[in-house]
Scaffold this motif. Structure first.
Motif, PDB file in Angstrom:
ATOM      1  N   GLN A   5     103.648 -32.661   0.697  1.00 40.63           N
ATOM      2  CA  GLN A   5     104.607 -33.699   0.343  1.00 40.63           C
ATOM      3  C   GLN A   5     103.856 -34.890  -0.215  1.00 40.63           C
ATOM      4  O   GLN A   5     103.121 -35.571   0.505  1.00 40.63           O
ATOM      5  N   ALA A   6     104.068 -35.143  -1.489  1.00 38.23           N
ATOM      6  CA  ALA A   6     103.433 -36.264  -2.166  1.00 38.23           C
ATOM      7  C   ALA A   6     104.300 -37.502  -2.061  1.00 38.23           C
ATOM      8  O   ALA A   6     105.532 -37.417  -2.045  1.00 38.23           O
ATOM      9  N   SER A   7     103.647 -38.645  -1.983  1.00 40.93           N
ATOM     10  CA  SER A   7     104.363 -39.920  -1.919  1.00 40.93           C
ATOM     11  C   SER A   7     103.487 -41.009  -2.509  1.00 40.93           C
ATOM     12  O   SER A   7     102.298 -40.792  -2.771  1.00 40.93           O
ATOM     13  N   GLY A   8     104.072 -42.185  -2.688  1.00 44.80           N
ATOM     14  CA  GLY A   8     103.290 -43.326  -3.142  1.00 44.80           C
ATOM     15  C   GLY A   8     103.512 -43.708  -4.598  1.00 44.80           C
ATOM     16  O   GLY A   8     102.940 -44.694  -5.064  1.00 44.80           O
ATOM     17  N   GLY A   9     104.332 -42.955  -5.302  1.00 43.07           N
ATOM     18  CA  GLY A   9     104.606 -43.309  -6.682  1.00 43.07           C
ATOM     19  C   GLY A   9     105.447 -44.561  -6.783  1.00 43.07           C
ATOM     20  O   GLY A   9     105.972 -45.067  -5.789  1.00 43.07           O
ATOM     21  N   GLY A  10     105.549 -45.076  -7.985  1.00 43.84           N
ATOM     22  CA  GLY A  10     106.349 -46.276  -8.201  1.00 43.84           C
ATOM     23  C   GLY A  10     106.093 -46.827  -9.580  1.00 43.84           C
ATOM     24  O   GLY A  10     105.526 -46.152 -10.447  1.00 43.84           O
ATOM     25  N   VAL A  11     106.526 -48.053  -9.774  1.00 40.62           N
ATOM     26  CA  VAL A  11     106.340 -48.737 -11.054  1.00 40.62           C
ATOM     27  C   VAL A  11     105.207 -49.737 -10.904  1.00 40.62           C
ATOM     28  O   VAL A  11     105.190 -50.519  -9.949  1.00 40.62           O
ATOM     29  N   ASP A 111      98.864 -21.738  -5.784  1.00 41.55           N
ATOM     30  CA  ASP A 111     100.072 -21.033  -5.346  1.00 41.55           C
ATOM     31  C   ASP A 111     101.102 -21.956  -4.699  1.00 41.55           C
ATOM     32  O   ASP A 111     102.291 -21.666  -4.729  1.00 41.55           O
ATOM     33  N   TYR A 112     100.633 -23.027  -4.071  1.00 40.06           N
ATOM     34  CA  TYR A 112     101.528 -23.876  -3.277  1.00 40.06           C
ATOM     35  C   TYR A 112     101.624 -25.272  -3.881  1.00 40.06           C
ATOM     36  O   TYR A 112     100.600 -25.893  -4.181  1.00 40.06           O
ATOM     37  N   TRP A 113     102.867 -25.743  -4.007  1.00 45.15           N
ATOM     38  CA  TRP A 113     103.117 -27.032  -4.648  1.00 45.15           C
ATOM     39  C   TRP A 113     104.018 -27.891  -3.781  1.00 45.15           C
ATOM     40  O   TRP A 113     104.961 -27.388  -3.151  1.00 45.15           O
ATOM     41  N   GLY A 114     103.762 -29.187  -3.817  1.00 44.38           N
ATOM     42  CA  GLY A 114     104.680 -30.124  -3.211  1.00 44.38           C
ATOM     43  C   GLY A 114     105.648 -30.644  -4.265  1.00 44.38           C
ATOM     44  O   GLY A 114     105.506 -30.358  -5.454  1.00 44.38           O
ATOM     45  N   GLN A 115     106.628 -31.417  -3.809  1.00 42.97           N
ATOM     46  CA  GLN A 115     107.498 -32.059  -4.788  1.00 42.97           C
ATOM     47  C   GLN A 115     106.723 -33.208  -5.427  1.00 42.97           C
ATOM     48  O   GLN A 115     105.756 -33.690  -4.876  1.00 42.97           O
ATOM     49  N   GLY A 116     107.093 -33.621  -6.580  1.00 38.67           N
ATOM     50  CA  GLY A 116     106.339 -34.640  -7.288  1.00 38.67           C
ATOM     51  C   GLY A 116     106.731 -36.047  -6.886  1.00 38.67           C
ATOM     52  O   GLY A 116     107.767 -36.287  -6.265  1.00 38.67           O
ATOM     53  N   THR A 117     105.888 -36.975  -7.265  1.00 36.30           N
ATOM     54  CA  THR A 117     106.189 -38.392  -7.095  1.00 36.30           C
ATOM     55  C   THR A 117     105.976 -39.060  -8.448  1.00 36.30           C
ATOM     56  O   THR A 117     104.965 -38.834  -9.117  1.00 36.30           O
ATOM     57  N   LEU A 118     106.947 -39.864  -8.857  1.00 30.65           N
ATOM     58  CA  LEU A 118     106.931 -40.440 -10.202  1.00 30.65           C
ATOM     59  C   LEU A 118     106.100 -41.711 -10.243  1.00 30.65           C
ATOM     60  O   LEU A 118     106.305 -42.629  -9.433  1.00 30.65           O
ATOM     61  N   VAL A 119     105.199 -41.762 -11.201  1.00 33.75           N
ATOM     62  CA  VAL A 119     104.407 -42.958 -11.471  1.00 33.75           C
ATOM     63  C   VAL A 119     104.799 -43.466 -12.862  1.00 33.75           C
ATOM     64  O   VAL A 119     104.724 -42.718 -13.839  1.00 33.75           O
ATOM     65  N   THR A 120     105.219 -44.706 -12.914  1.00 33.78           N
ATOM     66  CA  THR A 120     105.598 -45.319 -14.180  1.00 33.78           C
ATOM     67  C   THR A 120     104.717 -46.540 -14.401  1.00 33.78           C
ATOM     68  O   THR A 120     104.699 -47.455 -13.573  1.00 33.78           O
ATOM     69  N   VAL A 121     103.996 -46.543 -15.505  1.00 29.53           N
ATOM     70  CA  VAL A 121     103.122 -47.668 -15.846  1.00 29.53           C
ATOM     71  C   VAL A 121     103.779 -48.422 -16.995  1.00 29.53           C
ATOM     72  O   VAL A 121     103.988 -47.870 -18.069  1.00 29.53           O
ATOM     73  N   SER A 122     104.118 -49.665 -16.727  1.00 35.11           N
ATOM     74  CA  SER A 122     104.830 -50.462 -17.719  1.00 35.11           C
ATOM     75  C   SER A 122     103.914 -51.528 -18.299  1.00 35.11           C
ATOM     76  O   SER A 122     103.040 -52.057 -17.623  1.00 35.11           O
ATOM     77  N   SER A 123     104.149 -51.843 -19.563  1.00 32.46           N
ATOM     78  CA  SER A 123     103.317 -52.865 -20.235  1.00 32.46           C
ATOM     79  C   SER A 123     103.965 -54.228 -20.109  1.00 32.46           C
ATOM     80  O   SER A 123     105.105 -54.360 -19.697  1.00 32.46           O
TER      81      SER A 123
END
Length: 123
Positions: A5-11, A111-123
C-alpha cells in the motif's frame, strides 16, 4: 497474501520534496526485491528505483538519479521513496511493487503491485 500500500502522494510545487511510503504485509522484505514505478498520463510505465534484498539500490530512470532516494526499513516492513527537486515531468501515479529476490537484476515486471499514489508537481 502479499499486499502493498503506497501513500504520501499529493500536490507539490516545482523544486519541492515529497516522501512516498509503501507498507508491505504478508511477506518478509528480506525475501523480496521492491521496486518503485510511475506512470504519467498517456506514457509508458517507468521503473524509477529498485531495492534488492541485499540492500543494493538501482535507479533505472536516468532523470531521477541524484534527486530520488529509495530506502527500506525492514523492521517496519516499509519502503520509502524520497523525491527532491521535483519537476513537472515527475507528475505521475507512483506504485510500489514486489517480486522474489533477484528481480532487480532481471527483466520484466514484478508480480505484486500496490495501488498507486498520485504525485502532482505544479509550477
Amino acid at each position: 497474501d502479499v499486499q502493498l500500500q503506497a501513500s504520501g502522494g499529493g500536490v507539490v510545487q516545482t523544486g519541492g520534496s515529497l516522501r512516498l511510503s509503501c507498507a508491505a504485509s504478508g511477506f518478509n522484505l528480506d525475501d523480496y526485491d521492491i521496486a518503485w514505478f510511475r506512470q504519467a498520463p498517456e506514457k509508458d510505465r517507468q521503473e524509477v528505483a529498485c531495492i534488492s534484498t541485499r540492500g543494493v539500490v538501482t535507479y533505472p530512470t536516468n532523470s531521477v538519479v541524484g534527486r530520488f532516494t529509495a530506502s527500506s526499513d525492514n523492521a517496519k516492513n516499509t519502503i520509502y521513496l524520497q523525491m527532491n527537486s521535483l519537476k513537472s515531468e515527475d507528475t505521475a501515479v507512483y506504485y510500489c511493487a514486489a517480486d522474489p529476490a533477484g528481480y532487480c537484476s532481471s527483466f520484466g515486471y514484478p508480480d505484486y503491485w500496490g495501488q498507486g499514489t498520485l504525485v502532482t508537481v505544479s509550477s
